[in-house]
Design a protein around this motif. Structure first.
Motif, PDB file in Angstrom:
ATOM      1  N   VAL A   1      41.986  97.759 -59.383  1.00 39.53           N
ATOM      2  CA  VAL A   1      43.232  98.498 -59.193  1.00 39.53           C
ATOM      3  C   VAL A   1      43.686  98.965 -60.574  1.00 39.53           C
ATOM      4  O   VAL A   1      43.861  98.146 -61.477  1.00 39.53           O
ATOM      5  CB  VAL A   1      44.331  97.622 -58.544  1.00 39.53           C
ATOM      6  N   ALA A   2      43.861 100.267 -60.732  1.00 39.31           N
ATOM      7  CA  ALA A   2      44.250 100.817 -62.029  1.00 39.31           C
ATOM      8  C   ALA A   2      45.687 100.454 -62.369  1.00 39.31           C
ATOM      9  O   ALA A   2      46.516 100.228 -61.488  1.00 39.31           O
ATOM     10  CB  ALA A   2      44.092 102.334 -62.003  1.00 39.31           C
ATOM     11  N   SER A   3      45.971 100.406 -63.646  1.00 36.45           N
ATOM     12  CA  SER A   3      47.320 100.135 -64.124  1.00 36.45           C
ATOM     13  C   SER A   3      48.246 101.259 -63.675  1.00 36.45           C
ATOM     14  O   SER A   3      47.974 102.431 -63.894  1.00 36.45           O
ATOM     15  CB  SER A   3      47.308 100.034 -65.648  1.00 36.45           C
ATOM     16  N   ALA A   4      49.342 100.872 -63.002  1.00 30.82           N
ATOM     17  CA  ALA A   4      50.313 101.849 -62.505  1.00 30.82           C
ATOM     18  C   ALA A   4      51.515 101.100 -61.968  1.00 30.82           C
ATOM     19  O   ALA A   4      51.501  99.879 -61.847  1.00 30.82           O
ATOM     20  CB  ALA A   4      49.694 102.704 -61.393  1.00 30.82           C
ATOM     21  N   ALA A   5      52.556 101.828 -61.624  1.00 32.14           N
ATOM     22  CA  ALA A   5      53.731 101.236 -60.995  1.00 32.14           C
ATOM     23  C   ALA A   5      53.488 101.169 -59.489  1.00 32.14           C
ATOM     24  O   ALA A   5      53.132 102.170 -58.867  1.00 32.14           O
ATOM     25  CB  ALA A   5      54.961 102.083 -61.289  1.00 32.14           C
ATOM     26  N   TYR A   6      53.648  99.998 -58.911  1.00 32.99           N
ATOM     27  CA  TYR A   6      53.484  99.805 -57.471  1.00 32.99           C
ATOM     28  C   TYR A   6      54.786  99.297 -56.888  1.00 32.99           C
ATOM     29  O   TYR A   6      55.402  98.395 -57.438  1.00 32.99           O
ATOM     30  CB  TYR A   6      52.358  98.809 -57.183  1.00 32.99           C
ATOM     31  N   THR A   7      55.210  99.888 -55.771  1.00 32.91           N
ATOM     32  CA  THR A   7      56.480  99.501 -55.165  1.00 32.91           C
ATOM     33  C   THR A   7      56.310  98.878 -53.788  1.00 32.91           C
ATOM     34  O   THR A   7      57.275  98.508 -53.166  1.00 32.91           O
ATOM     35  CB  THR A   7      57.416 100.724 -55.050  1.00 32.91           C
ATOM     36  N   ALA A   8      55.103  98.777 -53.304  1.00 33.21           N
ATOM     37  CA  ALA A   8      54.845  98.206 -51.974  1.00 33.21           C
ATOM     38  C   ALA A   8      53.413  97.687 -51.945  1.00 33.21           C
ATOM     39  O   ALA A   8      52.726  97.674 -52.951  1.00 33.21           O
ATOM     40  CB  ALA A   8      55.061  99.268 -50.893  1.00 33.21           C
ATOM     41  N   THR A   9      52.973  97.290 -50.778  1.00 31.48           N
ATOM     42  CA  THR A   9      51.621  96.774 -50.628  1.00 31.48           C
ATOM     43  C   THR A   9      50.604  97.797 -51.116  1.00 31.48           C
ATOM     44  O   THR A   9      50.696  98.978 -50.805  1.00 31.48           O
ATOM     45  CB  THR A   9      51.352  96.442 -49.147  1.00 31.48           C
ATOM     46  N   SER A  10      49.645  97.324 -51.876  1.00 31.40           N
ATOM     47  CA  SER A  10      48.616  98.201 -52.417  1.00 31.40           C
ATOM     48  C   SER A  10      47.293  97.467 -52.401  1.00 31.40           C
ATOM     49  O   SER A  10      47.253  96.240 -52.375  1.00 31.40           O
ATOM     50  CB  SER A  10      48.964  98.603 -53.846  1.00 31.40           C
ATOM     51  N   GLN A  11      46.220  98.201 -52.403  1.00 31.39           N
ATOM     52  CA  GLN A  11      44.911  97.564 -52.468  1.00 31.39           C
ATOM     53  C   GLN A  11      43.948  98.452 -53.225  1.00 31.39           C
ATOM     54  O   GLN A  11      44.129  99.655 -53.315  1.00 31.39           O
ATOM     55  CB  GLN A  11      44.363  97.259 -51.083  1.00 31.39           C
ATOM     56  N   GLY A  12      42.928  97.822 -53.792  1.00 27.52           N
ATOM     57  CA  GLY A  12      41.895  98.557 -54.494  1.00 27.52           C
ATOM     58  C   GLY A  12      40.813  99.000 -53.541  1.00 27.52           C
ATOM     59  O   GLY A  12      40.892  98.796 -52.329  1.00 27.52           O
ATOM     60  N   SER A  13      39.797  99.598 -54.079  1.00 31.31           N
ATOM     61  CA  SER A  13      38.652 100.038 -53.290  1.00 31.31           C
ATOM     62  C   SER A  13      37.686  98.890 -53.057  1.00 31.31           C
ATOM     63  O   SER A  13      37.686  97.907 -53.794  1.00 31.31           O
ATOM     64  CB  SER A  13      37.916 101.155 -54.024  1.00 31.31           C
ATOM     65  N   PHE A  14      36.851  99.028 -52.047  1.00 32.49           N
ATOM     66  CA  PHE A  14      35.790  98.047 -51.832  1.00 32.49           C
ATOM     67  C   PHE A  14      34.780  98.174 -52.964  1.00 32.49           C
ATOM     68  O   PHE A  14      34.458  99.275 -53.403  1.00 32.49           O
ATOM     69  CB  PHE A  14      35.106  98.270 -50.483  1.00 32.49           C
ATOM     70  N   VAL A  15      34.281  97.047 -53.451  1.00 31.64           N
ATOM     71  CA  VAL A  15      33.319  97.009 -54.546  1.00 31.64           C
ATOM     72  C   VAL A  15      32.143  96.145 -54.115  1.00 31.64           C
ATOM     73  O   VAL A  15      32.325  95.021 -53.636  1.00 31.64           O
ATOM     74  CB  VAL A  15      33.951  96.410 -55.824  1.00 31.64           C
ATOM     75  N   ASP A  16      30.925  96.664 -54.263  1.00 27.67           N
ATOM     76  CA  ASP A  16      29.730  95.908 -53.910  1.00 27.67           C
ATOM     77  C   ASP A  16      29.404  94.911 -55.015  1.00 27.67           C
ATOM     78  O   ASP A  16      29.077  95.289 -56.133  1.00 27.67           O
ATOM     79  CB  ASP A  16      28.552  96.855 -53.704  1.00 27.67           C
ATOM     80  N   VAL A  17      29.528  93.624 -54.717  1.00 20.37           N
ATOM     81  CA  VAL A  17      29.208  92.560 -55.680  1.00 20.37           C
ATOM     82  C   VAL A  17      28.029  91.734 -55.185  1.00 20.37           C
ATOM     83  O   VAL A  17      27.848  90.594 -55.582  1.00 20.37           O
ATOM     84  CB  VAL A  17      30.436  91.657 -55.962  1.00 20.37           C
ATOM     85  N   SER A  18      27.201  92.324 -54.318  1.00 17.64           N
ATOM     86  CA  SER A  18      26.094  91.577 -53.720  1.00 17.64           C
ATOM     87  C   SER A  18      25.084  91.084 -54.751  1.00 17.64           C
ATOM     88  O   SER A  18      24.404  90.098 -54.513  1.00 17.64           O
ATOM     89  CB  SER A  18      25.382  92.424 -52.665  1.00 17.64           C
ATOM     90  N   GLY A  19      25.020  91.725 -55.911  1.00 18.87           N
ATOM     91  CA  GLY A  19      24.091  91.299 -56.944  1.00 18.87           C
ATOM     92  C   GLY A  19      24.664  90.261 -57.894  1.00 18.87           C
ATOM     93  O   GLY A  19      24.000  89.823 -58.819  1.00 18.87           O
TER      94      GLY A  19
ATOM     95  N   ILE B   1      41.276  84.288 -63.369  1.00 24.06           N
ATOM     96  CA  ILE B   1      40.792  83.298 -62.415  1.00 24.06           C
ATOM     97  C   ILE B   1      39.281  83.484 -62.261  1.00 24.06           C
ATOM     98  O   ILE B   1      38.810  84.601 -62.047  1.00 24.06           O
ATOM     99  CB  ILE B   1      41.499  83.413 -61.034  1.00 24.06           C
ATOM    100  N   PRO B   2      38.513  82.408 -62.438  1.00 16.52           N
ATOM    101  CA  PRO B   2      37.076  82.526 -62.210  1.00 16.52           C
ATOM    102  C   PRO B   2      36.784  82.626 -60.715  1.00 16.52           C
ATOM    103  O   PRO B   2      37.463  81.996 -59.905  1.00 16.52           O
ATOM    104  CB  PRO B   2      36.501  81.228 -62.805  1.00 16.52           C
ATOM    105  N   VAL B   3      35.796  83.417 -60.367  1.00 12.97           N
ATOM    106  CA  VAL B   3      35.415  83.601 -58.964  1.00 12.97           C
ATOM    107  C   VAL B   3      33.926  83.323 -58.845  1.00 12.97           C
ATOM    108  O   VAL B   3      33.115  83.901 -59.569  1.00 12.97           O
ATOM    109  CB  VAL B   3      35.723  85.044 -58.481  1.00 12.97           C
ATOM    110  N   LYS B   4      33.576  82.421 -57.943  1.00 12.37           N
ATOM    111  CA  LYS B   4      32.157  82.078 -57.708  1.00 12.37           C
ATOM    112  C   LYS B   4      31.862  82.198 -56.231  1.00 12.37           C
ATOM    113  O   LYS B   4      32.746  82.164 -55.400  1.00 12.37           O
ATOM    114  CB  LYS B   4      31.865  80.653 -58.165  1.00 12.37           C
ATOM    115  N   GLY B   5      30.597  82.303 -55.910  1.00 12.76           N
ATOM    116  CA  GLY B   5      30.178  82.226 -54.521  1.00 12.76           C
ATOM    117  C   GLY B   5      30.173  83.538 -53.770  1.00 12.76           C
ATOM    118  O   GLY B   5      30.135  83.540 -52.549  1.00 12.76           O
ATOM    119  N   PHE B   6      30.233  84.655 -54.461  1.00 13.95           N
ATOM    120  CA  PHE B   6      30.084  85.928 -53.746  1.00 13.95           C
ATOM    121  C   PHE B   6      28.769  86.563 -54.164  1.00 13.95           C
ATOM    122  O   PHE B   6      28.130  86.141 -55.099  1.00 13.95           O
ATOM    123  CB  PHE B   6      31.260  86.861 -53.955  1.00 13.95           C
ATOM    124  N   GLY B   7      28.397  87.597 -53.445  1.00 14.46           N
ATOM    125  CA  GLY B   7      27.157  88.278 -53.780  1.00 14.46           C
ATOM    126  C   GLY B   7      25.984  87.780 -52.986  1.00 14.46           C
ATOM    127  O   GLY B   7      26.037  86.951 -52.155  1.00 14.46           O
TER     128      GLY B   7
END
Length: 94
Positions: A13-31, A88-94
């Motif tokens: 999610v790019a840096s910007a002003a957000y005033t309500a619910t927002s979400q980023g794009s789907f990203v393939d992390v399978s590798g 936050i570290p994230v493990k277990g995807f891909g």
């Protein structure tokens, strides 16, 4: 907000002003098997401001489901109510 690995960085999610619910794009992390999620909240306003950040997983890039860490907890930050820089570290995807 970005995920960093030893060899790459992806902005979710790019840096910007957000005033309500927002979400980023789907990203393939399978590798990937792990990464670090960074959040840099540079401004926050309002009577009771709250920023909640969590990750979803999707088998089809259209419907998101909660992503769980290796201990069975939903991957998310503590709610942010002030200017903050968190990781936050994230493990277990891909």
């Amino acid at each position: 907000m970005a995920i960093h690995t030893a060899s790459s960085e992806i902005t979710l999610v790019a840096s910007a002003a957000y005033t309500a619910t927002s979400q980023g794009s789907f990203v393939d992390v399978s590798g990937w098997s792990e990464g670090v999620l960074f959040v840099d909240c540079t401004a926050i306003t309002g009577t009771t401001p709250m920023l909640e950040v969590f990750l979803h997983s999707s088998p089809d890039n259209s419907v998101g489901y909660d992503l769980f860490d290796e201990d069975g907890h939903i991957v998310r930050f503590q709610p942010i109510s002030a200017i903050s820089r968190l990781s936050i570290p994230v493990k277990g995807f891909g």
